[in-house]
Write a protein that holds these residues in place. Structure first.
Motif, short mmCIF file in Angstrom:
data_model
loop_
_atom_site.label_atom_id
_atom_site.label_comp_id
_atom_site.label_asym_id
_atom_site.label_seq_id
_atom_site.Cartn_x
_atom_site.Cartn_y
_atom_site.Cartn_z
N GLN A 129 0.86 -1.20 0.00
CA GLN A 129 0.00 0.00 0.00
C GLN A 129 0.89 1.24 0.00
O GLN A 129 1.83 1.35 0.79
N GLY A 130 0.57 2.13 -0.95
CA GLY A 130 1.30 3.39 -1.03
C GLY A 130 0.34 4.55 -0.93
O GLY A 130 -0.63 4.63 -1.70
N ILE A 131 0.58 5.51 0.02
CA ILE A 131 -0.31 6.65 0.20
C ILE A 131 0.47 7.82 0.83
O ILE A 131 1.28 7.62 1.75
N LEU A 132 0.26 9.03 0.27
CA LEU A 132 0.89 10.26 0.77
C LEU A 132 2.40 10.12 0.90
O LEU A 132 3.01 10.52 1.89
N GLY A 133 2.96 9.46 -0.12
CA GLY A 133 4.40 9.32 -0.13
C GLY A 133 4.94 8.27 0.82
O GLY A 133 6.16 8.15 0.97
N GLN A 134 4.06 7.58 1.44
CA GLN A 134 4.49 6.53 2.37
C GLN A 134 4.14 5.16 1.78
O GLN A 134 3.09 5.00 1.16
N ASN A 135 5.01 4.20 1.99
CA ASN A 135 4.81 2.85 1.47
C ASN A 135 4.70 1.85 2.62
O ASN A 135 5.49 1.88 3.57
N PHE A 136 3.71 0.98 2.47
CA PHE A 136 3.50 -0.08 3.46
C PHE A 136 3.46 -1.42 2.71
O PHE A 136 2.77 -1.55 1.70
N HIS A 137 4.14 -2.43 3.18
CA HIS A 137 4.09 -3.74 2.53
C HIS A 137 4.41 -4.82 3.56
O HIS A 137 5.10 -4.57 4.56
N GLY A 138 3.88 -6.01 3.28
CA GLY A 138 4.13 -7.12 4.20
C GLY A 138 3.30 -8.33 3.86
O GLY A 138 2.59 -8.37 2.84
N ALA A 139 3.37 -9.32 4.71
CA ALA A 139 2.64 -10.58 4.48
C ALA A 139 1.17 -10.44 4.82
O ALA A 139 0.79 -9.62 5.66
N ARG A 140 0.38 -11.27 4.14
CA ARG A 140 -1.05 -11.30 4.42
C ARG A 140 -1.45 -12.74 4.70
O ARG A 140 -1.18 -13.64 3.90
N ILE A 141 -2.08 -12.98 5.80
CA ILE A 141 -2.51 -14.32 6.20
C ILE A 141 -3.97 -14.26 6.59
O ILE A 141 -4.40 -13.33 7.30
#
Length: 394
Positions: free
Chosen positions: A267-279
């Motif tokens: 997920q990318g929003i307002l110049g910030q990036n978030f990523h990781g595993a989904r379970i």
């Protein structure tokens, strides 16, 4: 009876039957290769086996991409979401599904063998009837030749003033009846040849045999019934369907276990990036309701069908065996009487010396020919019942 004893007896019957039926076996071998129904069934089960193996892999992965513009853009900015998700069942499900697919594949072999035996039995009985018709044809032709000679002799005597018109007319009437029987029998022979050709996939079959294959020794009812039941493909098919129903219950119970999903989310929003595993995990509370009960009911139904077939098959074999023993006795009685009386030779002699009239001759001869025809019919029925008893060898 011990298993090795059954195997030895089956092997002996197979060898004896193969040696006794070389000509007929050639036709049956051709039909097993060329029959259109068997070819169609073979392709059908090949497709079914592939279908049984379908669906035992992981679910297709899901990839999603979301791009959302924020309003107002200066404050909210734009948002990007990327997800890669792989769903899968509880791990034990795959092993149980594989076992189920393997058991389903086995039933095709039994179903195909059952169909093959039905078709080859139909072909064998058609060939047996053709042998009967060929034997009958020879007898009718003999009568035709003899009656034509009588008619010629009577006509010659009448022309010389030594005979009478009644003898001539009687011979003519007899010849009409014989010619009618000859035409009907010839038509039956042609139809049987066409039937064998049809069963052979349209490839011409010429079968002119007029002698039955040598009859092999049939074991006692108890021994034969045990062999037939051990070889019966329909029984094996029903047993396999029971096994499949048991495996289906295991799969259904396993499908009631939780399903899982694992993946990656960005997920990318307002110049910030978030990523990781989904379970994730799904809990099947309602989806499989009553499916185990349904599988249990199908298992009970298959068990009832199997027991029904066992009972029906036993009494069918018993009925065939009783018919076999009765026909064997009747056939022996016919052979003993017909070989000892020499009725036609005696009648020919009596007519030649004027001891009986022509009308008496034809009347008495008709009794003998009727008995001879009944003997041929009994002989055919005897061969038919043996073919049915030995159907498991086809």
């Amino acid at each position: 009876m011990k298993i090795n004893s059954i195997a030895l007896l089956v092997a002996c019957l197979w060898v004896a039957n193969a040696e006794a039926q070389s000509g007929l076996e050639t036709i049956l071998t051709d039909i097993s290769k060329n029959n259109k129904t068997l070819q169609s069934q073979s392709k059908y089960w090949e497709a079914q086996k592939l279908q049984f193996k379908t669906g035992n892999t992981l679910y297709d992965p899901t990839i999603s991409y979301d791009y959302m513009r924020g309003t107002p853009s200066a404050v909210a900015g734009n948002q990007t979401d990327i997800s890669v998700i792989q769903r899968f069942d509880f791990p034990t499900v795959y092993g149980k599904k594989k076992n189920l697919a393997n058991e389903k594949s086995k039933q095709g072999d039994f179903a195909l063998l059952a169909t093959k035996q039905d078709i080859l039995l139909e072909a064998k009985k058609s060939a047996i009837e053709l042998i009967y018709r060929n034997k009958l044809q020879e007898k009718i032709k003999e009568r035709k030749t003899k009656t034509e000679k009588f008619l010629s002799d009577f006509q010659t005597k009448l022309n010389r003033g030594e005979g009478n018109i009644l003898d001539v007319n009687k011979a003519k009437l007899q010849l009409i009846e014989i010619n009618k029987d000859l035409k009907l029998n010839t038509s039956s022979i042609n139809q049987l040849q066409q039937k064998l050709t049809e069963l052979n996939g349209g490839i011409d079959v010429i079968f002119n045999e007029s002698e039955y294959p040598e009859v092999i020794a049939i074991p006692s009812f108890e021994e034969l019934e045990e062999i037939i039941e051990a070889q019966d493909p329909t029984r094996k098919l029903l047993q396999q369907q029971t096994t499949i129903a048991q495996q289906q219950i295991q799969v259904t119970k396993a499908m009631a276990l939780p399903k899982f999903e694992a993946g990656y989310h960005y997920q990318g929003i307002l110049g910030q990036n978030f990523h990781g595993a989904r379970i994730g995990m799904s809990i099947p509370l309602w989806e499989n309701k009553n499916r185990v009960k349904q599988s249990m009911a199908e298992l009970e139904m298959n068990e009832v069908q199997l027991n029904e077939h066992k009972l029906e098959h036993y009494y069918n074999i018993k009925s065939l065996y009783e018919k076999y023993t009765n026909l064997q006795k009747t056939l022996d009685e016919y052979q003993t009487v017909l070989e000892s009386i020499n009725s036609i030779q005696l009648l020919d002699k009596a007519l030649r010396f004027g001891e009986i009239t022509t009308i008496q001759y034809f009347l008495e001869a008709s009794y003998y020919y009727q008995a001879s025809n009944n003997y041929l019919l009994t002989e055919k029925e005897y061969q038919d019942v043996i073919a049915e008893l030995l159907k498991y060898q086809l």
